[in-house]
Design a protein around this motif. Structure first.
Motif, short mmCIF file in Angstrom:
data_model
loop_
_atom_site.label_atom_id
_atom_site.label_comp_id
_atom_site.label_asym_id
_atom_site.label_seq_id
_atom_site.Cartn_x
_atom_site.Cartn_y
_atom_site.Cartn_z
N GLU A 118 -5.73 -1.52 2.01
CA GLU A 118 -4.93 -2.45 1.21
C GLU A 118 -4.51 -1.79 -0.08
OE1 GLU A 118 -5.08 -7.09 -0.17
OE2 GLU A 118 -6.82 -5.86 -0.69
N LEU A 119 -3.23 -1.90 -0.40
CA LEU A 119 -2.69 -1.40 -1.66
C LEU A 119 -2.28 -2.58 -2.52
CD1 LEU A 119 -1.37 0.71 -3.61
CD2 LEU A 119 0.70 0.51 -2.21
N SER A 120 -2.68 -2.57 -3.78
CA SER A 120 -2.29 -3.62 -4.72
C SER A 120 -2.02 -2.96 -6.06
CB SER A 120 -3.40 -4.66 -4.85
OG SER A 120 -3.01 -5.69 -5.75
N GLN A 121 -0.80 -3.15 -6.56
CA GLN A 121 -0.40 -2.54 -7.83
C GLN A 121 0.30 -3.57 -8.70
OE1 GLN A 121 3.26 -1.79 -8.08
NE2 GLN A 121 3.10 -1.31 -10.26
N HIS A 169 -0.41 -3.32 3.26
CA HIS A 169 -1.48 -2.62 3.95
C HIS A 169 -0.96 -1.31 4.53
CE1 HIS A 169 0.02 -5.91 6.67
NE2 HIS A 169 0.34 -4.86 7.38
N PHE A 170 -1.89 -0.40 4.74
CA PHE A 170 -1.54 0.94 5.20
C PHE A 170 -2.68 1.49 6.04
CE2 PHE A 170 -3.87 1.43 1.24
CZ PHE A 170 -4.71 2.51 1.47
N TRP A 171 -2.42 2.63 6.70
CA TRP A 171 -3.53 3.29 7.40
C TRP A 171 -3.45 4.79 7.19
CZ3 TRP A 171 -3.65 5.65 12.66
CH2 TRP A 171 -2.39 5.79 13.25
N LEU A 172 -4.63 5.38 7.11
CA LEU A 172 -4.77 6.82 6.88
C LEU A 172 -5.12 7.52 8.19
CD1 LEU A 172 -6.93 6.70 3.62
CD2 LEU A 172 -4.45 7.00 3.78
N ALA A 173 -4.59 8.72 8.36
CA ALA A 173 -4.83 9.47 9.60
C ALA A 173 -6.31 9.74 9.83
CB ALA A 173 -4.05 10.79 9.55
N THR A 174 -7.08 9.88 8.76
CA THR A 174 -8.50 10.18 8.88
C THR A 174 -9.36 8.94 9.10
OG1 THR A 174 -8.56 10.10 6.47
CG2 THR A 174 -8.41 12.28 7.50
N GLY A 195 -0.93 0.54 18.55
CA GLY A 195 -1.50 -0.81 18.48
C GLY A 195 -0.88 -1.57 17.33
N ASP A 196 -1.71 -2.24 16.53
CA ASP A 196 -1.19 -2.98 15.37
C ASP A 196 -1.24 -2.16 14.09
OD1 ASP A 196 -4.00 -3.12 15.52
OD2 ASP A 196 -4.07 -4.94 14.31
N ARG A 197 -1.65 -0.90 14.18
CA ARG A 197 -1.70 -0.04 13.00
C ARG A 197 -0.28 0.20 12.49
NH1 ARG A 197 -4.79 2.51 16.98
NH2 ARG A 197 -7.05 2.49 16.61
N ARG A 198 -0.11 0.07 11.19
CA ARG A 198 1.22 0.26 10.61
C ARG A 198 1.14 0.33 9.09
NH1 ARG A 198 0.24 -4.90 11.98
NH2 ARG A 198 0.92 -6.62 10.63
N GLN A 199 2.19 0.87 8.50
CA GLN A 199 2.38 0.83 7.05
C GLN A 199 3.32 -0.34 6.76
OE1 GLN A 199 0.37 2.97 6.24
NE2 GLN A 199 0.59 4.84 7.43
N GLU A 200 2.93 -1.20 5.85
CA GLU A 200 3.77 -2.35 5.51
C GLU A 200 3.49 -2.72 4.06
OE1 GLU A 200 5.33 -5.58 8.54
OE2 GLU A 200 3.28 -6.02 7.92
N ILE A 201 4.37 -2.26 3.17
CA ILE A 201 4.15 -2.42 1.73
C ILE A 201 5.42 -2.96 1.09
CG2 ILE A 201 3.49 -1.26 -0.41
CD1 ILE A 201 2.31 1.01 1.36
N VAL A 202 5.29 -4.01 0.31
CA VAL A 202 6.43 -4.57 -0.41
C VAL A 202 6.44 -4.04 -1.84
CG1 VAL A 202 5.16 -6.66 -1.07
CG2 VAL A 202 7.64 -6.68 -1.11
N PHE A 203 7.63 -3.65 -2.30
CA PHE A 203 7.82 -3.17 -3.67
C PHE A 203 8.77 -4.13 -4.38
CE2 PHE A 203 6.56 0.57 -1.34
CZ PHE A 203 5.75 1.27 -2.23
N VAL A 223 -3.29 0.43 -10.20
CA VAL A 223 -3.12 0.64 -8.76
C VAL A 223 -4.50 0.61 -8.12
CG1 VAL A 223 -2.29 2.17 -6.95
CG2 VAL A 223 -1.08 2.07 -9.13
N ARG A 224 -4.66 -0.22 -7.11
CA ARG A 224 -5.94 -0.33 -6.41
C ARG A 224 -5.74 -0.13 -4.91
NH1 ARG A 224 -9.16 -5.61 -8.89
NH2 ARG A 224 -9.25 -4.93 -11.06
N THR A 225 -6.67 0.56 -4.30
CA THR A 225 -6.70 0.67 -2.84
C THR A 225 -8.12 0.41 -2.38
OG1 THR A 225 -7.13 3.06 -2.90
CG2 THR A 225 -4.82 2.36 -2.73
N GLU A 226 -8.25 -0.21 -1.22
CA GLU A 226 -9.57 -0.46 -0.64
C GLU A 226 -9.43 -0.75 0.84
OE1 GLU A 226 -11.40 -3.91 -2.29
OE2 GLU A 226 -9.55 -5.07 -2.31
N GLY A 227 -10.53 -0.64 1.55
CA GLY A 227 -10.54 -1.00 2.95
C GLY A 227 -10.74 -2.50 3.08
N MET A 228 -9.91 -3.16 3.89
CA MET A 228 -10.00 -4.61 4.01
C MET A 228 -10.43 -5.08 5.39
SD MET A 228 -5.92 -5.62 3.97
CE MET A 228 -6.25 -7.35 4.29
N GLY A 229 -10.85 -4.14 6.24
CA GLY A 229 -11.29 -4.51 7.58
C GLY A 229 -10.76 -3.54 8.61
#
Length: 225
Positions: free
Chosen positions: A121-124, A109-114, A165-173, A129-135
């Motif tokens: 959510e990132l899924s590849q 999961h990730f977050w955008l400044a805007t 807060g709990d906003r963060r970038q957390e992606i496994v490769f 490669v797919r991205t979407e808002g998950m909540g």
């Protein structure tokens, strides 16, 4: 295909990579595509949603103590990218369109400044490669609406930052022959510049090429006849 032209080591490596992409795959080894049609056509075996939700993702991201690393289990390396600052949308989308040498799968999961309220959510898998808002992040939800469960609150506390807060970038490769340092540097370059802080007004002016993300109730309403 052409399995007899490959060495045992090459076949073994191919099997490991395929299993990393889809642990439930039915591997058919053949020469010159000599495979019965009923083994490959309309089998209904591949489920993209199931593949992207493989439990290894969860174990990689959240560090289960009994998890056997991909390096040991499949001969495939892995790392988790973590950061607190948001991504610049245009820079991150440019990264998503580039080649990631050696990466087989990635998820997180990730977050955008805007879009500071949204969990992205990132899924590849392979070339897809797919991205979407998950909540929404819990930082965007009034405290009185948080669950009262003490275990849940303790878990949230572990991921809480006084600024974000709990906003963060957390992606496994996960992949073979990945240049981890280069990938980390490229992702770091996608983060917004400046001092730590929620510069929402400034960030709102950044170009955002991602499609609009819809809440679950909006999607449900749009699907009604």
């Amino acid at each position: 295909n052409k399995v007899n032209d490959a060495t045992p080591a090459q076949c073994d490596a191919a099997r490991k990579i395929i299993h990393a992409l889809n642990p439930d795959v039915d591997i058919i080894e053949a020469d010159f595509a000599d495979v019965p049609f009923d083994r490959v056509l309309d089998t209904g075996l591949f489920d993209f949603e199931k593949a992207q939700q493989h439990p290894l993702w969860y174990k990689e991201l959240y560090g289960f103590a009994d998890h056997v690393p991909e390096t040991d289990e499949y001969g495939v390396g892995n790392f988790v990218y973590r950061a607190r600052r948001p991504f610049d949308p245009a820079k991150f989308q440019a990264f998503l369109r580039e080649s990631w040498g050696g990466v087989i799968r990635s998820k997180g999961h990730f977050w955008l400044a805007t879009r500071p309220q949204w969990v992205g959510e990132l899924s590849q898998a392979g070339a897809i490669v797919r991205t979407e808002g998950m909540g929404f992040w819990w930082a965007n939800i009034p405290v009185e609406r948080w669950p009262n469960d003490p275990v849940w609150r303790q878990s949230l506390k572990k991921n809480w930052n006084e600024i974000y807060g709990d906003r963060r970038q957390e992606i496994v490769f996960i992949g073979t022959g990945m240049d981890e340092t280069a990938l980390r540097n490229r992702l770091d370059a996608c983060l917004v510049a400046g001092k730590p802080g929620m510069e929402v007004a400034t960030w709102s002016t950044l170009p955002d090429p991602f499609p609009r993300w819809k809440r679950a109730d909006e999607v449900e309403l749009a699907q009604r006849p």
